[in-house]
Design an enzyme around this catalytic site. Structure first.
Site, short mmCIF file in Angstrom:
data_model
loop_
_atom_site.label_atom_id
_atom_site.label_comp_id
_atom_site.label_asym_id
_atom_site.label_seq_id
_atom_site.Cartn_x
_atom_site.Cartn_y
_atom_site.Cartn_z
N LYS A 123 -7.06 8.40 -1.20
CA LYS A 123 -8.39 8.86 -0.71
C LYS A 123 -8.89 10.08 -1.46
O LYS A 123 -9.12 11.15 -0.89
CB LYS A 123 -8.33 9.13 0.80
CG LYS A 123 -7.96 7.90 1.61
CD LYS A 123 -8.05 8.18 3.11
CE LYS A 123 -7.73 6.95 3.94
NZ LYS A 123 -6.35 6.48 3.84
N LYS B 1 0.85 -1.20 0.00
CA LYS B 1 0.00 0.00 0.00
C LYS B 1 0.88 1.24 0.00
O LYS B 1 1.75 1.40 0.87
CB LYS B 1 -0.91 0.02 1.23
CG LYS B 1 -1.81 1.25 1.27
CD LYS B 1 -2.90 1.13 2.32
CE LYS B 1 -2.49 1.62 3.68
NZ LYS B 1 -2.54 3.09 3.84
N HIS C 229 -11.13 12.83 -3.01
CA HIS C 229 -12.42 13.45 -2.65
C HIS C 229 -12.44 14.83 -3.29
O HIS C 229 -11.78 15.76 -2.80
CB HIS C 229 -12.55 13.56 -1.13
CG HIS C 229 -13.86 14.10 -0.68
ND1 HIS C 229 -14.16 14.31 0.64
CD2 HIS C 229 -14.96 14.47 -1.37
CE1 HIS C 229 -15.39 14.78 0.74
NE2 HIS C 229 -15.89 14.89 -0.48
N ASP C 230 -13.19 14.96 -4.39
CA ASP C 230 -13.19 16.24 -5.11
C ASP C 230 -14.44 16.32 -5.97
O ASP C 230 -15.33 15.46 -5.85
CB ASP C 230 -11.90 16.34 -5.94
CG ASP C 230 -11.40 17.77 -6.03
OD1 ASP C 230 -12.19 18.64 -6.43
OD2 ASP C 230 -10.22 18.03 -5.69
N THR D 17 -11.68 6.35 10.72
CA THR D 17 -11.78 5.87 12.11
C THR D 17 -11.29 6.92 13.12
O THR D 17 -11.44 6.74 14.31
CB THR D 17 -10.99 4.56 12.30
OG1 THR D 17 -9.72 4.72 11.67
CG2 THR D 17 -11.70 3.38 11.70
N ARG E 171 2.66 -1.92 10.88
CA ARG E 171 3.73 -2.09 11.87
C ARG E 171 4.05 -3.52 12.29
O ARG E 171 5.23 -3.83 12.50
CB ARG E 171 3.44 -1.19 13.09
CG ARG E 171 3.69 0.28 12.76
CD ARG E 171 2.99 1.21 13.68
NE ARG E 171 1.55 1.15 13.50
CZ ARG E 171 0.69 1.91 14.18
NH1 ARG E 171 1.14 2.76 15.08
NH2 ARG E 171 -0.60 1.82 13.95
N ASP F 203 -3.39 4.42 -1.97
CA ASP F 203 -4.33 4.90 -0.95
C ASP F 203 -4.21 6.42 -0.82
O ASP F 203 -3.62 6.92 0.13
CB ASP F 203 -4.01 4.18 0.37
CG ASP F 203 -5.00 4.55 1.47
OD1 ASP F 203 -6.11 5.03 1.15
OD2 ASP F 203 -4.67 4.34 2.65
O1 C5P Z 1 0.62 -0.19 11.37
P1 C5P Z 1 -0.81 -0.60 11.14
O2 C5P Z 1 -0.99 -2.07 10.86
O3 C5P Z 1 -1.72 -0.08 12.22
O4 C5P Z 1 -1.17 0.18 9.78
C1 C5P Z 1 -2.43 0.17 9.22
C2 C5P Z 1 -2.47 0.95 7.94
O5 C5P Z 1 -3.81 1.12 7.56
C3 C5P Z 1 -1.86 2.37 7.99
O6 C5P Z 1 -1.39 2.68 6.67
C4 C5P Z 1 -3.05 3.23 8.33
O7 C5P Z 1 -2.91 4.54 7.87
C5 C5P Z 1 -4.15 2.52 7.53
N1 C5P Z 1 -5.50 2.74 8.04
C6 C5P Z 1 -5.89 2.47 9.34
N2 C5P Z 1 -7.18 2.69 9.74
C7 C5P Z 1 -8.06 3.15 8.87
C8 C5P Z 1 -7.70 3.41 7.56
C9 C5P Z 1 -6.40 3.19 7.17
O8 C5P Z 1 -5.07 2.04 10.14
N3 C5P Z 1 -9.29 3.31 9.26
#
Ligand code: C5P
Length: 242
Positions: A68, A39, A70-71, A130, A222, A66
């Site tokens: 996102k 991603k 919006h326009d 979120t 992570r 990714d």
């Molecule tokens: O490190 P981690 O597994 O938490 O990363 C999750 C990925 O998904 C990050 O790129 C984060 O920005 C993205 N993301 C998220 N929650 C969302 C939308 C996207 O954690 N609601």
């Protein structure tokens, strides 16, 4: 349409290349054994630009872009046409751009891929980020609809407009899957394999539980990026899905 839903666990896991310099992201992606999907988010894209998609594809990786979008409809269409022509196979748009923008974005993505001789990408709608809480949606944006109603309503709007899937929390996956059978894609972040740190994600789920709940693909950052051995961490995630 690209062949999205494979039985191969590695096809279900998308590693988020977050917080990395461009060179680091490319070498990281090349070093994770068996990795299929990555991603690219705003941070990496703003640093290196569209070339990053080509560079990852040259390394045999499939790209979730990714950004996102919006326009207004014309701008959404232009952006999705270009993103599809780059070879991104998953592309995010905001559902609240509205049905007119979603429809033209979807059509333009198909055209962009076709003109470039590529598979059509799947557009994924973001419903409610979120980071929002209900009270703040009401106070700052005068949105009185609860999040539990708003997420399925925006998913329905997106699906009716021809969008191929949604990004959602794994905790929303079962409800959305009941409303939208496959091949509607449900791509879920907030995934934590056994034994990994939760970090700043408040509501997480394990990889197998998220797939069982109806997710089609998982975004994992992570737990793989920060692992001492990222290939082993990726293999563990795949193992939990086998
Ligand atoms: O490190 P981690 O597994 O938490 O990363 C999750 C990925 O998904 C990050 O790129 C984060 O920005 C993205 N993301 C998220 N929650 C969302 C939308 C996207 O954690 N609601």
């Amino acid at each position: 349409m690209a062949p999205l839903l494979s039985a191969d666990p590695a096809e279900r896991i998308i590693v988020a290349l977050d917080g990395m310099a461009p060179d680091q992201a490319l070498s990281f992606a090349a070093q994770v054994e068996g990795l299929r999907w990555v991603k690219v988010g705003l941070e990496l894209f703003v640093q290196v630009g569209p070339d990053v998609v080509a560079q990852l594809r040259e390394r045999g990786l499939r790209v979730f872009l990714d950004l996102k979008f919006h326009d207004i409809p014309a701008t959404m269409a232009g952006a999705c046409r270009r993103a599809a022509a780059l070879g991104a196979e998953l592309i995010t748009v905001h559902a609240c751009a509205g049905s007119k923008a979603l429809k033209v974005a979807q059509a333009a993505a198909l055209e962009g891929a076709q003109q470039a001789g590529l598979f059509a990408p799947t557009l994924l709608a973001v419903t409610v980020l979120t980071s929002w809480e209900e009270q703040r949606l009401q106070r700052e944006l005068a949105i009185t609809q609860g999040i539990a109603e708003r997420v399925p309503a925006l998913a329905q709007l997106s699906s009716t407009a021809g969008i191929g899937g949604c990004v959602c929390s794994p905790l929303e996956a079962a409800a959305l899957r009941a409303q939208h059978p496959e091949p509607f894609a449900l791509v879920t972040p907030g995934i934590r394999p056994k034994g990994s740190a939760v970090g700043d994600q408040a509501r997480v789920m394990g990889p197998a539980d998220a797939i069982a709940a109806g997710a089609s693909q998982l975004v994992i950052g992570r737990p793989i990026l920060k692992a001492a051995d990222p290939s082993a961490a990726f293999a563990t995630c795949c193992g939990e899905l086998s």
